[in-house]
Design an enzyme around this catalytic site. Structure first.
Site, PDB file in Angstrom:
ATOM      1  N   LYS A  27      53.167   9.233  53.547  1.00  0.00           N
ATOM      2  CA  LYS A  27      54.404  10.018  53.639  1.00  0.00           C
ATOM      3  C   LYS A  27      55.477   9.329  54.497  1.00  0.00           C
ATOM      4  O   LYS A  27      55.177   8.402  55.254  1.00  0.00           O
ATOM      5  CB  LYS A  27      54.073  11.414  54.190  1.00  0.00           C
ATOM      6  CG  LYS A  27      53.239  12.281  53.233  1.00  0.00           C
ATOM      7  CD  LYS A  27      53.093  13.704  53.769  1.00  0.00           C
ATOM      8  CE  LYS A  27      52.315  14.587  52.808  1.00  0.00           C
ATOM      9  NZ  LYS A  27      52.237  15.998  53.287  1.00  0.00           N
ATOM     10  N   GLU A  59      50.009  14.634  39.081  1.00  0.00           N
ATOM     11  CA  GLU A  59      50.686  13.835  40.108  1.00  0.00           C
ATOM     12  C   GLU A  59      50.705  12.349  39.757  1.00  0.00           C
ATOM     13  O   GLU A  59      51.720  11.673  39.965  1.00  0.00           O
ATOM     14  CB  GLU A  59      50.023  14.090  41.464  1.00  0.00           C
ATOM     15  CG  GLU A  59      50.266  15.518  41.935  1.00  0.00           C
ATOM     16  CD  GLU A  59      49.477  15.930  43.166  1.00  0.00           C
ATOM     17  OE1 GLU A  59      49.650  17.083  43.616  1.00  0.00           O
ATOM     18  OE2 GLU A  59      48.695  15.112  43.697  1.00  0.00           O
ATOM     19  N   HIS A  89      49.318  12.476  51.783  1.00  0.00           N
ATOM     20  CA  HIS A  89      49.064  13.503  50.758  1.00  0.00           C
ATOM     21  C   HIS A  89      47.891  13.066  49.903  1.00  0.00           C
ATOM     22  O   HIS A  89      47.711  11.870  49.673  1.00  0.00           O
ATOM     23  CB  HIS A  89      50.286  13.687  49.844  1.00  0.00           C
ATOM     24  CG  HIS A  89      49.939  14.388  48.554  1.00  0.00           C
ATOM     25  ND1 HIS A  89      49.794  15.755  48.470  1.00  0.00           N
ATOM     26  CD2 HIS A  89      49.637  13.900  47.324  1.00  0.00           C
ATOM     27  CE1 HIS A  89      49.429  16.065  47.228  1.00  0.00           C
ATOM     28  NE2 HIS A  89      49.329  14.967  46.510  1.00  0.00           N
ATOM     29  N   ASN A 144      52.559  15.128  58.461  1.00  0.00           N
ATOM     30  CA  ASN A 144      51.108  14.917  58.493  1.00  0.00           C
ATOM     31  C   ASN A 144      50.636  13.653  57.758  1.00  0.00           C
ATOM     32  O   ASN A 144      49.494  13.581  57.319  1.00  0.00           O
ATOM     33  CB  ASN A 144      50.370  16.178  58.036  1.00  0.00           C
ATOM     34  CG  ASN A 144      50.723  16.597  56.633  1.00  0.00           C
ATOM     35  OD1 ASN A 144      51.486  15.922  55.950  1.00  0.00           O
ATOM     36  ND2 ASN A 144      50.154  17.702  56.183  1.00  0.00           N
ATOM     37  N   TYR A 160      56.254  19.032  44.378  1.00  0.00           N
ATOM     38  CA  TYR A 160      55.617  20.146  45.102  1.00  0.00           C
ATOM     39  C   TYR A 160      55.954  21.505  44.459  1.00  0.00           C
ATOM     40  O   TYR A 160      55.964  22.519  45.162  1.00  0.00           O
ATOM     41  CB  TYR A 160      56.052  20.137  46.572  1.00  0.00           C
ATOM     42  CG  TYR A 160      55.190  19.264  47.482  1.00  0.00           C
ATOM     43  CD1 TYR A 160      53.818  19.453  47.593  1.00  0.00           C
ATOM     44  CD2 TYR A 160      55.766  18.267  48.264  1.00  0.00           C
ATOM     45  CE1 TYR A 160      53.033  18.673  48.438  1.00  0.00           C
ATOM     46  CE2 TYR A 160      54.986  17.474  49.117  1.00  0.00           C
ATOM     47  CZ  TYR A 160      53.620  17.688  49.197  1.00  0.00           C
ATOM     48  OH  TYR A 160      52.845  16.921  50.048  1.00  0.00           O
TER      49      TYR A 160
HETATM   50  P1  ATP Z   1      49.321  17.859  50.664  1.00  0.00           P
HETATM   51  O1  ATP Z   1      49.557  18.637  49.407  1.00  0.00           O
HETATM   52  O2  ATP Z   1      50.601  17.315  51.289  1.00  0.00           O
HETATM   53  O3  ATP Z   1      48.269  16.802  50.500  1.00  0.00           O
HETATM   54  P2  ATP Z   1      47.553  19.879  51.619  1.00  0.00           P
HETATM   55  O4  ATP Z   1      47.038  19.881  50.221  1.00  0.00           O
HETATM   56  O5  ATP Z   1      46.585  19.623  52.733  1.00  0.00           O
HETATM   57  O6  ATP Z   1      48.733  18.825  51.776  1.00  0.00           O
HETATM   58  P3  ATP Z   1      49.173  22.127  50.933  1.00  0.00           P
HETATM   59  O7  ATP Z   1      48.727  23.507  51.135  1.00  0.00           O
HETATM   60  O8  ATP Z   1      49.180  21.558  49.552  1.00  0.00           O
HETATM   61  O9  ATP Z   1      48.317  21.209  51.924  1.00  0.00           O
HETATM   62  O10 ATP Z   1      50.626  22.009  51.553  1.00  0.00           O
HETATM   63  C1  ATP Z   1      51.496  20.940  51.196  1.00  0.00           C
HETATM   64  C2  ATP Z   1      52.238  20.476  52.428  1.00  0.00           C
HETATM   65  O11 ATP Z   1      53.071  21.534  52.876  1.00  0.00           O
HETATM   66  C3  ATP Z   1      51.343  20.131  53.614  1.00  0.00           C
HETATM   67  O12 ATP Z   1      50.981  18.768  53.628  1.00  0.00           O
HETATM   68  C4  ATP Z   1      52.207  20.468  54.799  1.00  0.00           C
HETATM   69  O13 ATP Z   1      53.030  19.369  55.196  1.00  0.00           O
HETATM   70  C5  ATP Z   1      53.103  21.569  54.283  1.00  0.00           C
HETATM   71  N1  ATP Z   1      52.586  22.858  54.732  1.00  0.00           N
HETATM   72  C6  ATP Z   1      51.516  23.517  54.288  1.00  0.00           C
HETATM   73  N2  ATP Z   1      51.330  24.682  54.936  1.00  0.00           N
HETATM   74  C7  ATP Z   1      52.335  24.743  55.840  1.00  0.00           C
HETATM   75  C8  ATP Z   1      52.723  25.686  56.814  1.00  0.00           C
HETATM   76  N3  ATP Z   1      52.036  26.817  57.001  1.00  0.00           N
HETATM   77  N4  ATP Z   1      53.804  25.421  57.544  1.00  0.00           N
HETATM   78  C9  ATP Z   1      54.520  24.289  57.378  1.00  0.00           C
HETATM   79  N5  ATP Z   1      54.208  23.351  56.451  1.00  0.00           N
HETATM   80  C10 ATP Z   1      53.130  23.568  55.703  1.00  0.00           C
HETATM   81 MG    MG Z   2      48.290  20.028  48.546  1.00  0.00          MG
END
Ligand code: ATP
Ligand code: MG
Length: 136
Positions: free
Chosen positions: A9, A126, A115, A112, A49
């Site tokens: 990221k 994706e 992804h 974070n 997303y």
């Molecule tokens: P990613 O899809 O980025 O790999 P993930 O699958 O672990 O992450 P998701 O639930 O898909 O988590 O959320 C996508 C992204 O949205 C997360 O990587 C995070 O940066 C952001 N995100 C998720 N939950 C929250 C939250 N409660 N508050 C702020 N940002 C969030």
């Molecule tokens: Mg995710």
């Protein structure tokens, strides 16, 4: 063998740790099938997303993902989807295990570092969103 989609990221690229993350990926035994540096537009980040469109964090998430260049990857390994999710660690770096990408390189839940696709259907969507079939 299975393929998954990964992103280094914008925070990780900005912090100069993209190479370290890639070395961890290779060290864990993934084959890098496809790799490109891109700078997503806001609309491209929203499309990527789209499943999170209704979430309160959608605006911030897509601002962040379009804030700078990132590295998109197609990774191959046995059980690649779970293997990469395990190596990434929990979504919130504060809850991630030591040695994971998010613990070691992430700063917060919205910065974070990486992804990873969460299921075969999302990996297919994706990978197709960022790579043409001929590239893989
Ligand atoms: P990613 O899809 O980025 O790999 P993930 O699958 O672990 O992450 P998701 O639930 O898909 O988590 O959320 C996508 C992204 O949205 C997360 O990587 C995070 O940066 C952001 N995100 C998720 N939950 C929250 C939250 N409660 N508050 C702020 N940002 C969030
Ligand atoms: Mg995710």
């Amino acid at each position: 063998m299975q393929r998954t989609f990964a992103i280094i990221k914008p925070d990780a690229v900005k912090n100069g740790v993209a190479g370290q993350i890639l070395a961890r990926i290779e060290g864990a035994g993934f084959r890098v099938v496809g790799m490109r540096m891109i700078h997503m537009s806001k609309a491209e980040a929203e499309g990527f997303y789209h499943v999170h469109k209704a979430r309160p964090f959608f605006g911030g998430l897509t601002d962040f993902m379009s804030s700078g260049p990132c590295v998109v990857l197609c990774l191959e390994a046995a059980d690649a989807i779970k293997k990469w999710r395990d190596l990434m660690g929990a979504t919130d770096p504060a809850k991630a295990e030591p040695g994971t990408m998010r613990k070691d390189f992430g700063a917060s839940i919205d910065n974070n570092a990486t992804h990873g696709s969460d299921a075969p259907e999302t990996a297919a969507f994706e990978l197709g969103y960022f790579f043409r079939g001929m590239e893989l």
